[in-house]
Design an enzyme around this catalytic site. Structure first.
Site, PDB file in Angstrom:
ATOM      1  N   GLU B  29       0.841  -1.189   0.000  1.00 27.78           N
ATOM      2  CA  GLU B  29       0.000   0.000   0.000  1.00 27.78           C
ATOM      3  C   GLU B  29       0.885   1.252   0.000  1.00 27.78           C
ATOM      4  O   GLU B  29       1.765   1.376   0.855  1.00 27.78           O
ATOM      5  CB  GLU B  29      -0.919  -0.020   1.224  1.00 27.78           C
ATOM      6  N   GLU B  60      -4.749  -6.605   2.593  1.00 22.33           N
ATOM      7  CA  GLU B  60      -3.504  -7.256   3.018  1.00 22.33           C
ATOM      8  C   GLU B  60      -3.455  -8.735   2.657  1.00 22.33           C
ATOM      9  O   GLU B  60      -2.395  -9.258   2.288  1.00 22.33           O
ATOM     10  CB  GLU B  60      -3.277  -7.064   4.518  1.00 22.33           C
ATOM     11  N   ALA B  84       3.592  -3.421  11.528  1.00 20.22           N
ATOM     12  CA  ALA B  84       3.583  -4.850  11.861  1.00 20.22           C
ATOM     13  C   ALA B  84       2.279  -5.242  12.538  1.00 20.22           C
ATOM     14  O   ALA B  84       1.867  -6.395  12.490  1.00 20.22           O
ATOM     15  CB  ALA B  84       4.772  -5.194  12.751  1.00 20.22           C
ATOM     16  N   ASP B  85       1.615  -4.268  13.129  1.00 18.48           N
ATOM     17  CA  ASP B  85       0.319  -4.515  13.766  1.00 18.48           C
ATOM     18  C   ASP B  85      -0.722  -4.972  12.754  1.00 18.48           C
ATOM     19  O   ASP B  85      -1.786  -5.465  13.149  1.00 18.48           O
ATOM     20  CB  ASP B  85      -0.186  -3.233  14.431  1.00 18.48           C
ATOM     21  N   HIS B 129      -0.638   0.386  16.692  1.00 17.57           N
ATOM     22  CA  HIS B 129       0.416   0.770  15.747  1.00 17.57           C
ATOM     23  C   HIS B 129       1.799   0.729  16.394  1.00 17.57           C
ATOM     24  O   HIS B 129       2.701   1.445  15.954  1.00 17.57           O
ATOM     25  CB  HIS B 129       0.167   2.188  15.211  1.00 17.57           C
TER      26      HIS B 129
HETATM   27  C1  TPP Z   1      -5.393  -2.870   7.999  1.00 20.57           C
HETATM   28  C2  TPP Z   1      -4.779  -1.565   7.730  1.00 20.57           C
HETATM   29  N1  TPP Z   1      -4.111  -1.371   6.584  1.00 20.57           N
HETATM   30  C3  TPP Z   1      -3.526  -0.204   6.312  1.00 20.57           C
HETATM   31  C4  TPP Z   1      -3.598   0.840   7.215  1.00 20.57           C
HETATM   32  C5  TPP Z   1      -2.895   2.156   6.932  1.00 20.57           C
HETATM   33  N2  TPP Z   1      -3.882   3.170   6.576  1.00 20.57           N
HETATM   34  C6  TPP Z   1      -4.405   4.001   7.482  1.00 20.57           C
HETATM   35  S1  TPP Z   1      -5.565   4.996   6.844  1.00 20.57           S
HETATM   36  C7  TPP Z   1      -5.364   4.337   5.313  1.00 20.57           C
HETATM   37  C8  TPP Z   1      -6.173   4.845   4.162  1.00 20.57           C
HETATM   38  C9  TPP Z   1      -7.629   4.669   4.418  1.00 20.57           C
HETATM   39  O1  TPP Z   1      -8.352   5.175   3.339  1.00 20.57           O
HETATM   40  P1  TPP Z   1      -9.909   5.364   3.456  1.00 20.57           P
HETATM   41  O2  TPP Z   1     -10.508   4.096   3.950  1.00 20.57           O
HETATM   42  O3  TPP Z   1     -10.397   5.874   2.159  1.00 20.57           O
HETATM   43  O4  TPP Z   1     -10.099   6.431   4.620  1.00 20.57           O
HETATM   44  P2  TPP Z   1      -9.679   7.979   4.629  1.00 20.57           P
HETATM   45  O5  TPP Z   1      -8.316   8.046   5.219  1.00 20.57           O
HETATM   46  O6  TPP Z   1      -9.756   8.490   3.253  1.00 20.57           O
HETATM   47  O7  TPP Z   1     -10.687   8.609   5.541  1.00 20.57           O
HETATM   48  C10 TPP Z   1      -4.401   3.354   5.311  1.00 20.57           C
HETATM   49  C11 TPP Z   1      -3.981   2.575   4.154  1.00 20.57           C
HETATM   50  C12 TPP Z   1      -4.311   0.595   8.408  1.00 20.57           C
HETATM   51  N3  TPP Z   1      -4.411   1.531   9.360  1.00 20.57           N
HETATM   52  N4  TPP Z   1      -4.895  -0.588   8.636  1.00 20.57           N
END
Ligand code: TPP
Ligand code: TPP
Ligand code: MG
Ligand code: MG
Lengths: 318, 323, 318, 323
Positions: B29, B60, B84-85, B129
């Site tokens: 990602e 994932e 890693a979480d 996290h």
């Molecule tokens: C399982 C997981 N994968 C990746 C992340 C890292 N991460 C945090 S926010 C995010 C983007 C989320 O996008 P969206 O669902 O569109 O929400 P927005 O931030 O746009 O409100 C990512 C990839 C995470 N927190 N949890």
């Protein structure tokens, strides 16, 4: 049609979300807040339009970008702010910070740091209502990016199958962190996915709070009446970066500026003025009232002590 | 030799390995245009193009499975999982699929792939996290688990991991990303499965890993002022464990402290302590004392109280010596 | 239209699947096979119809109910049988048994004991083809029950987005273990879910091998030509229980009997006879040939030694 | 007192608790009409109806999250995951959500729920249906982990688990399901967190759990014939560990063997060994020897060679005594 009183209430809610997050950006920049925060400025119509349909007994689940939903659901700003500051008087005792604000009192069963993780949990509060035979509703907020997690699929299928009183609100801001929607899904309209589960799916302009409120109201009433879940997609705009401090270099030139031209609060002001349901004096008074509330909350947070290190093992178990 | 940050050393290792072997590719990602949430893949999309630097949806399990399938077909994916979480989101793919591929299919297929993911606290990132989960994966046959503590180690070990024919979980440390250290510009590799003596000493052995190595070194400095010479062993790899290096040190010092940032209970320290008890209890001149986090999730506000530090290591050494 | 030679080949494949599994049921009942096995009798048209479109270089992934797909893909019956017997000469050295048969040679990248786990992996062999620029295709078989795992969603989204050369074949037998489809999903037609990903979704009568072959051929050609994935749902019938020995008490009276009236092999025989593409003598000779192959495979398996205990740590690592 | 199989004792515990407390409900794949893949929920759908016995789609993460959300709202779900090997499919919900709920939300919410799932080998179910994963979950603060070895223990512990206000992972054992033993008909509970001395003895302590308790008892019998009296401790709970009972026994015997079916490396045996080394090395008259599976996935055909048995326990005791 939403009444004047309701619209004024919604205006207050939206402006409160906005001002709270503006203030958070300020204090974060000053270094007052540990960790990181994600703001939803530009997206207020979703939080406020949806939460205006809910009672305090209803439950919401939200995400890393959850301040707006939480404030709109009616959390007391003082423990809210103290939590983000990581202080003992925070709603979670300062244990968890911005990404995990929760309030039993306000029916916020938690922000969540794991993308997609709130959806399965939201099934459970909804199931508890079915089990008990009460008419409480659960709303689960999540982003467009989250709709590609397996949990989205499993949760919507189960909710539809069991006819659970839950509304899935996808706040589609077109971005998942630093990546645009077209990079992670081929389809354009996320609500189309509802058909996979035999669930109604609706897309609204998520910057038009009246439209959001209207469709949310329908979905919430549907759930409350035992008619099952809805997937409600609200198209909106993320004005700021993924996290506070993100310079958004990955966005095309002028894109952010264009996004900011679509201000859901200004849209509501225009509507209220046109319909003569509020005037500038109301806007100003509301703003003043909110600023005072925020000042008090910040003062409360700043005055609250750090959690006691000797409590570090408290609440791991009963 | 250039001074470089830990995260840059990682990016450099990726770059060099991608240049060396065109079957190596990056997937995860935000690894593309934005160069990764922490900058580990910065510049690689421009250099190697979108076929070899793959931005993905937030999926994932699909990412991990895709990497596995491609590895089975001879590619060498390097997966990035942002924290890693989030490994629990694709735990089945890691544990039941990737780790078992070679064994389960009788050696017909294997999975030469690397999973990069940062663990650890220190950034006030809260309970979801900040975790250190290496002990889980050390309990999974078929995986190798690498835990570099310095920019130099990170680069050399990542290059080895990418060349390894087995799946390697490469657990980085967020709080170390900004750390600077000397890193050779060109190619070098460090062996997986070999620990490194970061500080020699005769009085007590401190076995540690990742960020905790630096806490152990700080503790060793304090102890040295008191005339106690600690040998600090950096595991570098937690699976397979380098028993030889640990045992040789304990043979010399007769005293052992194991220090990690993960929750102490059922952490990797337990395994090391148990190995020593089992195979060289004769040599011990005192209890094996473990340093680890208390049995609680990582708290946001109390993080600095929660995380073990040099003082905890010093106290542990004192406990061993007091015996 | 499938040629006479191809149809005869498909007939051989289907009958081989049937006879292999009948024989497995027998030897299992005799206690010759450790663990448990799941047979696909009644579902042969899916395995044989799809695999007839594939070359040995193409890869398939299958499930706990994977004998049919594996045999149809062309695995050598000897190491296949020895694997199920848990013998040293099994295709996986007897390491894994019925639920994990694999063959590099035959392009079977593995049966899988975890429902839904094959889909993510199938993306990877498909991606490797794209990466290398070859025109190999991957087929991933799974059941109706598996389409409610999150992995289904994540995998189909990614496959569509990246235009991967993979065909997802959902073998819909209406049952997941002891539970009927209506108990675990609200929608009837699983191929409708393809729309969520911008992928074509097709449903065919999975007991009509000509129909299966026609649609599979189209989907495989599409994938081979770089035009992306397809979700192909094949409606079929599970004649036997979930596992060998399952008395199927949970099925309505007469249901199993009705299912068995729809015999995909008999259907193909009728077609071949009507079109004069084969006669009874061909059927008999094919059966005889297959029985001899199976006898040889069973003899091979029975004659193969148990794996050597001193090899227990072999192939954990390189 | 009736003689009952382990799986029936479980069904009985569920039945009694559902009758006692109407917030208790069952959820899982095939738990309804078919009564569970192993019969653990047989008869409950007929007795309690479909609102309280919930057949689900094959969606482990959704099941687990649903249970959590309902627990937060005051229900007491008992989730069945058909094989413990499938816990990785919902690992995030277990580890990052369920286990952290009480702590992360500062005690506002809690998750009184039970996750029932069978682990272990002995059925030739192969590498993805035979694992023993208790050590992972012992490393997760916020969870309790229970591992019953007899029908009597299973019933009494399950009833306690259902009444517990914390989430309990209740790891059953497939190979024990058919085992018979005396089970009281009515209500009784056994304390979570307390080990049980299954056989007293003065010469050596054997700590064990789940099916391995029976292997340890068989070993003790062999040893007794040679005049060695082993004390066999059944942990019953692996998190929290009952240090007191273990320590008291080691104080008496000065010799410790820990035996489990899970892979030895980084298993729960390591934690027990480390605790003893750390806190009572004085008392030890020899190495702490661990018995566990080799570092490989569970092989289908070589399962009986792979699984540790009485002979391995005897050999371990001999090693300790030879010291
Ligand atoms: C399982 C997981 N994968 C990746 C992340 C890292 N991460 C945090 S926010 C995010 C983007 C989320 O996008 P969206 O669902 O569109 O929400 P927005 O931030 O746009 O409100 C990512 C990839 C995470 N927190 N949890
Ligand atoms: C992750 C996971 N959950 C549950 C199971 C248990 N299980 C094995 S087969 C099966 C039913 C699968 O149904 P379907 O996908 O329709 O395949 P079919 O058996 O009908 O071929 C279940 C629930 C499993 N093996 N893996
Ligand atoms: Mg978004
Ligand atoms: Mg099925």
């Amino acid at each position: 049609m939403a009444s004047k009183a309701l619209l004024q209430e919604i205006y207050y809610s939206m402006l409160k979300v906005r001002r709270v997050e503006e203030r958070l950006l300020d204090v974060f920049a000053e270094g007052a807040i540990p960790g990181f925060i994600h703001v939803s400025i530009g997206q207020e119509a979703v939080a406020s339009g949806v939460c205006a349909c809910l009672t305090p007994r209803d439950t919401i689940f939200t995400t890393h970008r959850g301040h707006g939903h939480t404030v709109a659901k009616g959390i007391d700003l003082k423990p809210f702010m103290a939590e983000i500051y990581g202080r003992a008087d925070g709603s979670c005792g300062g244990r968890s910070g911005s990404m995990h604000v929760a309030s039993k009192e306000a029916g916020v069963a938690g922000a969540n740091g794991i993308v997609g993780a709130g959806m399965p949990i939201s099934l459970g509060t909804a199931f508890a209502s079915m089990f008990r035979g009460d008419d409480d509703v659960t709303v689960c907020f999540f982003g467009d990016g989250a709709t590609n997690e397996g949990t989205f699929h499993e949760s919507l299928n189960l909710a539809a199958l069991w006819n659970l009183p839950v509304v899935f609100v996808c706040e589609n801001n077109g971005w998942a962190q630093f990546t645009a929607q077209s990079t992670y899904m081929k389809i354009k309209q996320i609500s189309d996915r509802a058909a996979s589960y035999g669930m109604p799916g609706i897309t609204v302009d998520g910057t038009d709070v009246l439209a959001v409120h209207k469709e949310a109201d329908r979905a919430v009433k549907r759930a409350r009446a035992g008619k099952g879940p809805t997937l409600l997609e609200c198209n909106t705009q993320r004005w700021f970066g993924h996290y506070a401090g993100d310079p958004q270099k990955y966005r095309a030139e002028g894109e952010v500026e264009k996004a900011r031209e679509i201000d859901p609060i200004a849209r509501l002001e225009t509507h209220l003025l046109a319909k003569k349901q509020a005037n500038q004096a109301f806007f100003d008074a509301t703003d003043e009232r909110i600023r005072a509330e925020i000042d008090a909350a910040i003062a409360f947070a700043e005055g609250s002590p750090k959690a006691d290190p000797s409590d570090i093992l408290m609440d791991v178990y009963a | 030799m250039t001074e470089s940050r830990y995260i840059k050393a990682i990016a450099q290792a990726l770059d060099e390995e991608m240049a060396r072997d065109e079957t190596v590719y990056i997937i995860g990602e935000d690894v593309g245009a934005s160069g990764g949430a922490f900058g580990g893949t910065r510049g690689l999309l421009d250099k190697y193009g979108p076929l070899r630097v793959r931005d993905t949806p937030i999926s994932e399990a699909a990412i991990m499975g895709l990497a596995l399938g491609s590895a089975v077909k001879g590619l060498r994916p390097v997966v990035e999982i942002m924290f890693a979480d989030f490994l629990p989101m694709c735990m089945d793919q890691i544990v039941n699929q990737i780790a078992k591929t070679r064994y389960m299919f009788g050696g017909q297929f294997h999975a030469p792939m690397v999973i990069r993911s940062p663990g650890g606290g220190g950034l006030n990132a809260g309970p979801q996290h900040s975790q250190s989960l290496e002990a889980w994966f050390a309990h999974v046959p078929g995986l190798k688990v690498v835990v570099p503590s310095t920019p130099y180690d990170a680069k050399g070990l990542l290059k080895s991991a990418i060349r390894d024919d087995d799946p390697v979980l490469f657990l980085e440390n967020k709080a170390l990303y900004a750390m600077k250290g000397d890193v050779p510009d060109g190619d070098y590799v460090l062996p997986i499965g070999k620990a490194d003596i970061k500080r020699p000493g005769n009085d007590v052995t401190i076995v540690s890993l990742s960020r905790m190595v630096h806490q152990a070194l700080a503790a060793a400095k304090i102890l040295a002022e008191r005339g106690i010479e600690a040998e600090v062993i950096d595991l570098r790899t937690v699976s397979p464990l380098d028993k030889e290096t640990i045992f040789a040190s304990v043979e010399k010092t007769s005293r052992l402290v194991v220090a990690h940032e993960a929750v102490k209970t059922a952490g990797i320290g337990a395994e090391i302590s148990a190995l020593v008890s089992e195979e060289m209890i004769d040599c011990l001149d005192g209890p094996v004392v473990r340093v680890g986090a208390p049995f609680a999730p990582v708290p946001f506000s109390l993080e600095s109280d929660y995380l073990p530090g040099p003082a905890d290591v010093v106290a542990a050494v004192e406990k061993v010596l007091a015996y």
